[in-house]
Scaffold this motif. Structure first.
Motif, PDB file in Angstrom:
ATOM      1  N   HIS A 148       0.827  -1.210   0.000  1.00 45.45           N
ATOM      2  CA  HIS A 148       0.000   0.000   0.000  1.00 45.45           C
ATOM      3  C   HIS A 148       0.865   1.266   0.000  1.00 45.45           C
ATOM      4  O   HIS A 148       0.485   2.295   0.552  1.00 45.45           O
ATOM      5  N   ALA A 149       2.037   1.170  -0.632  1.00 46.22           N
ATOM      6  CA  ALA A 149       2.921   2.333  -0.696  1.00 46.22           C
ATOM      7  C   ALA A 149       2.290   3.463  -1.502  1.00 46.22           C
ATOM      8  O   ALA A 149       2.635   4.635  -1.299  1.00 46.22           O
ATOM      9  N   ASP A 150       1.356   3.119  -2.410  1.00 42.40           N
ATOM     10  CA  ASP A 150       0.676   4.159  -3.180  1.00 42.40           C
ATOM     11  C   ASP A 150      -0.135   5.072  -2.266  1.00 42.40           C
ATOM     12  O   ASP A 150      -0.223   6.279  -2.501  1.00 42.40           O
ATOM     13  N   LYS A 151      -0.715   4.501  -1.197  1.00 41.04           N
ATOM     14  CA  LYS A 151      -1.479   5.323  -0.253  1.00 41.04           C
ATOM     15  C   LYS A 151      -0.561   6.242   0.536  1.00 41.04           C
ATOM     16  O   LYS A 151      -0.913   7.395   0.825  1.00 41.04           O
ATOM     17  N   ALA A 152       0.616   5.746   0.895  1.00 46.09           N
ATOM     18  CA  ALA A 152       1.589   6.600   1.573  1.00 46.09           C
ATOM     19  C   ALA A 152       2.026   7.729   0.654  1.00 46.09           C
ATOM     20  O   ALA A 152       2.192   8.880   1.080  1.00 46.09           O
ATOM     21  N   GLY A 153       2.189   7.401  -0.637  1.00 48.45           N
ATOM     22  CA  GLY A 153       2.556   8.430  -1.606  1.00 48.45           C
ATOM     23  C   GLY A 153       1.478   9.473  -1.772  1.00 48.45           C
ATOM     24  O   GLY A 153       1.763  10.680  -1.867  1.00 48.45           O
ATOM     25  N   GLU A 154       0.219   9.029  -1.783  1.00 54.74           N
ATOM     26  CA  GLU A 154      -0.903   9.974  -1.890  1.00 54.74           C
ATOM     27  C   GLU A 154      -0.973  10.904  -0.681  1.00 54.74           C
ATOM     28  O   GLU A 154      -1.464  12.024  -0.787  1.00 54.74           O
ATOM     29  N   ALA A 155      -0.470  10.436   0.449  1.00 55.17           N
ATOM     30  CA  ALA A 155      -0.454  11.259   1.664  1.00 55.17           C
ATOM     31  C   ALA A 155       0.755  12.186   1.712  1.00 55.17           C
ATOM     32  O   ALA A 155       0.925  12.941   2.680  1.00 55.17           O
ATOM     33  N   GLY A 156       1.582  12.145   0.655  1.00 54.78           N
ATOM     34  CA  GLY A 156       2.699  13.074   0.558  1.00 54.78           C
ATOM     35  C   GLY A 156       4.033  12.529   1.020  1.00 54.78           C
ATOM     36  O   GLY A 156       4.998  13.295   1.158  1.00 54.78           O
ATOM     37  N   TYR A 157       4.105  11.217   1.253  1.00 52.94           N
ATOM     38  CA  TYR A 157       5.353  10.634   1.744  1.00 52.94           C
ATOM     39  C   TYR A 157       6.153  10.000   0.610  1.00 52.94           C
ATOM     40  O   TYR A 157       5.651   9.148  -0.118  1.00 52.94           O
ATOM     41  N   SER A 158       7.401  10.407   0.488  1.00 47.58           N
ATOM     42  CA  SER A 158       8.350   9.666  -0.331  1.00 47.58           C
ATOM     43  C   SER A 158       8.893   8.539   0.548  1.00 47.58           C
ATOM     44  O   SER A 158       8.631   8.499   1.755  1.00 47.58           O
ATOM     45  N   GLU A 159       9.652   7.619  -0.044  1.00 46.14           N
ATOM     46  CA  GLU A 159      10.228   6.548   0.772  1.00 46.14           C
ATOM     47  C   GLU A 159      11.117   7.129   1.866  1.00 46.14           C
ATOM     48  O   GLU A 159      11.101   6.663   3.012  1.00 46.14           O
ATOM     49  N   GLU A 160      11.882   8.157   1.521  1.00 44.64           N
ATOM     50  CA  GLU A 160      12.805   8.758   2.490  1.00 44.64           C
ATOM     51  C   GLU A 160      12.055   9.422   3.639  1.00 44.64           C
ATOM     52  O   GLU A 160      12.379   9.212   4.819  1.00 44.64           O
ATOM     53  N   THR A 161      11.036  10.233   3.312  1.00 43.40           N
ATOM     54  CA  THR A 161      10.308  10.922   4.379  1.00 43.40           C
ATOM     55  C   THR A 161       9.459   9.951   5.190  1.00 43.40           C
ATOM     56  O   THR A 161       9.238  10.156   6.391  1.00 43.40           O
ATOM     57  N   TYR A 162       8.986   8.884   4.546  1.00 48.87           N
ATOM     58  CA  TYR A 162       8.221   7.868   5.267  1.00 48.87           C
ATOM     59  C   TYR A 162       9.085   7.231   6.351  1.00 48.87           C
ATOM     60  O   TYR A 162       8.664   7.106   7.515  1.00 48.87           O
ATOM     61  N   LEU A 163      10.282   6.825   5.995  1.00 50.69           N
ATOM     62  CA  LEU A 163      11.157   6.173   6.964  1.00 50.69           C
ATOM     63  C   LEU A 163      11.617   7.146   8.039  1.00 50.69           C
ATOM     64  O   LEU A 163      11.814   6.768   9.194  1.00 50.69           O
ATOM     65  N   HIS A 164      11.768   8.422   7.661  1.00 53.24           N
ATOM     66  CA  HIS A 164      12.157   9.429   8.644  1.00 53.24           C
ATOM     67  C   HIS A 164      11.079   9.596   9.712  1.00 53.24           C
ATOM     68  O   HIS A 164      11.378   9.905  10.876  1.00 53.24           O
ATOM     69  N   SER A 165       9.810   9.382   9.320  1.00 47.68           N
ATOM     70  CA  SER A 165       8.692   9.559  10.239  1.00 47.68           C
ATOM     71  C   SER A 165       8.205   8.242  10.849  1.00 47.68           C
ATOM     72  O   SER A 165       7.272   8.243  11.662  1.00 47.68           O
ATOM     73  N   ALA A 166       8.804   7.115  10.453  1.00 44.71           N
ATOM     74  CA  ALA A 166       8.315   5.800  10.871  1.00 44.71           C
ATOM     75  C   ALA A 166       8.514   5.566  12.353  1.00 44.71           C
ATOM     76  O   ALA A 166       9.368   6.183  13.008  1.00 44.71           O
ATOM     77  N   SER A 167       7.731   4.652  12.895  1.00 42.61           N
ATOM     78  CA  SER A 167       7.822   4.318  14.318  1.00 42.61           C
ATOM     79  C   SER A 167       9.149   3.639  14.622  1.00 42.61           C
ATOM     80  O   SER A 167       9.775   3.013  13.753  1.00 42.61           O
ATOM     81  N   SER A 168       9.581   3.752  15.862  1.00 41.04           N
ATOM     82  CA  SER A 168      10.826   3.100  16.274  1.00 41.04           C
ATOM     83  C   SER A 168      10.699   1.585  16.138  1.00 41.04           C
ATOM     84  O   SER A 168      11.691   0.890  15.903  1.00 41.04           O
ATOM     85  N   THR A 169       9.471   1.061  16.264  1.00 41.73           N
ATOM     86  CA  THR A 169       9.251  -0.378  16.115  1.00 41.73           C
ATOM     87  C   THR A 169       9.596  -0.830  14.708  1.00 41.73           C
ATOM     88  O   THR A 169      10.299  -1.837  14.512  1.00 41.73           O
ATOM     89  N   LEU A 170       9.119  -0.099  13.698  1.00 40.97           N
ATOM     90  CA  LEU A 170       9.426  -0.453  12.318  1.00 40.97           C
ATOM     91  C   LEU A 170      10.907  -0.266  12.025  1.00 40.97           C
ATOM     92  O   LEU A 170      11.541  -1.132  11.404  1.00 40.97           O
ATOM     93  N   LEU A 171      11.477   0.831  12.469  1.00 38.93           N
ATOM     94  CA  LEU A 171      12.895   1.088  12.197  1.00 38.93           C
ATOM     95  C   LEU A 171      13.782   0.021  12.833  1.00 38.93           C
ATOM     96  O   LEU A 171      14.781  -0.394  12.250  1.00 38.93           O
ATOM     97  N   SER A 172      13.409  -0.432  14.022  1.00 38.48           N
ATOM     98  CA  SER A 172      14.170  -1.488  14.687  1.00 38.48           C
ATOM     99  C   SER A 172      14.075  -2.794  13.912  1.00 38.48           C
ATOM    100  O   SER A 172      15.071  -3.521  13.765  1.00 38.48           O
ATOM    101  N   LEU A 173      12.883  -3.086  13.392  1.00 41.13           N
ATOM    102  CA  LEU A 173      12.706  -4.300  12.597  1.00 41.13           C
ATOM    103  C   LEU A 173      13.537  -4.237  11.326  1.00 41.13           C
ATOM    104  O   LEU A 173      14.222  -5.212  10.963  1.00 41.13           O
ATOM    105  N   LEU A 174      13.495  -3.105  10.628  1.00 46.23           N
ATOM    106  CA  LEU A 174      14.278  -2.960   9.399  1.00 46.23           C
ATOM    107  C   LEU A 174      15.768  -3.088   9.682  1.00 46.23           C
ATOM    108  O   LEU A 174      16.514  -3.691   8.896  1.00 46.23           O
ATOM    109  N   SER A 175      16.205  -2.541  10.806  1.00 44.66           N
ATOM    110  CA  SER A 175      17.612  -2.659  11.180  1.00 44.66           C
ATOM    111  C   SER A 175      17.989  -4.109  11.442  1.00 44.66           C
ATOM    112  O   SER A 175      19.076  -4.563  11.060  1.00 44.66           O
ATOM    113  N   SER A 176      17.080  -4.874  12.057  1.00 43.07           N
ATOM    114  CA  SER A 176      17.377  -6.264  12.403  1.00 43.07           C
ATOM    115  C   SER A 176      17.562  -7.128  11.162  1.00 43.07           C
ATOM    116  O   SER A 176      18.314  -8.110  11.191  1.00 43.07           O
TER     117      SER A 176
END
Length: 220
Positions: A148-176
């Protein structure tokens, strides 16, 4: 691998109900093999393997172009609205052995929705399942697919800004999982160019893991 001019990558999609697993599998295959629809209950009840045709223009080996084939195992959600956790685990173990016992599994794709925040504890069940299925090296063989990245894009988020605003839970998972992630639109049909971008990223993850596989039976 079928021959020197062809390579097959084997993938399994895992995730919660309505995360977009089946739709993601269809996008990777360039088909509509898996049933995918909005439903108040879990749609997928059994494991099913889908296969792509020969894909050209993505892979070169030893200076020559090679064809790529993609195999995706679609799976019931975990947890499931109608099936017990034990039933799903048993079904998955059997399907992984059946479909990837010969060639092995390259990547497990943990499917999450990009249009919903990931809160503490929400992905614990699925991550624990992946650990049980893949074993101690699970992080090397797991990537995150944000649907559903298209919905994030419609809300004005690029991949970079999305990750900058993402929850610490998601960022920790991506790091793992060593930042192995892809964003995927959830249109009914992903255009060829977008699909090729996604497949190139998956190939890059597999290459960095030295083309290692899991579940391949020893021939010795």
């Amino acid at each position: 691998m079928a021959d020197s001019n062809e390579m097959t990558i084997n993938l399994v999609v895992l995730g919660k109900t309505q995360s977009g697993k089946s739709a993601a599998g269809n996008s990777l295959l360039g088909s509509s093999d898996f049933e995918s629809r909005l439903s108040p209950s879990s749609v997928t009840r059994c494991c099913r393997l889908g296969r792509s045709g020969r894909i050209l223009g993505l892979l070169r080996r030893k200076g020559c172009e090679s064809a790529l084939r993609v195999r995706v195992l679609d799976t019931p959600s975990y947890p499931h609205s109608a099936l017990s956790k034990e039933h799903v685990r048993h079904t998955l173990r059997a399907a992984l052995a059946q479909h990837f016992g010969e060639e092995g599994l390259h990547l497990a794709l943990l499917v999450l929705r990009a249009d919903l925040p990931l809160c503490p504890g929400e992905s614990d069940d699925t991550v624990q399942l992946i650990q049980e299925l893949l074993g101690p090296t699970w992080k090397d063989f797991t990537a995150v697919v944000l649907t559903h990245a298209d919905k994030a894009g419609e809300a004005g988020y690029s991949e970079e800004t999305y990750l900058h605003s993402a929850s610490s839970t998601l960022l920790s998972l991506l790091s793992s999982v060593q930042h192995k992630y892809i964003f995927l639109d959830n249109h009914n049909s992903v255009i060829k160019d977008e699909r090729n971008i996604v497949l190139r990223k998956l190939l890059n993850f597999i290459q960095k893991n030295n083309y290692k596989v899991l579940f391949k039976h020893s021939k010795e």
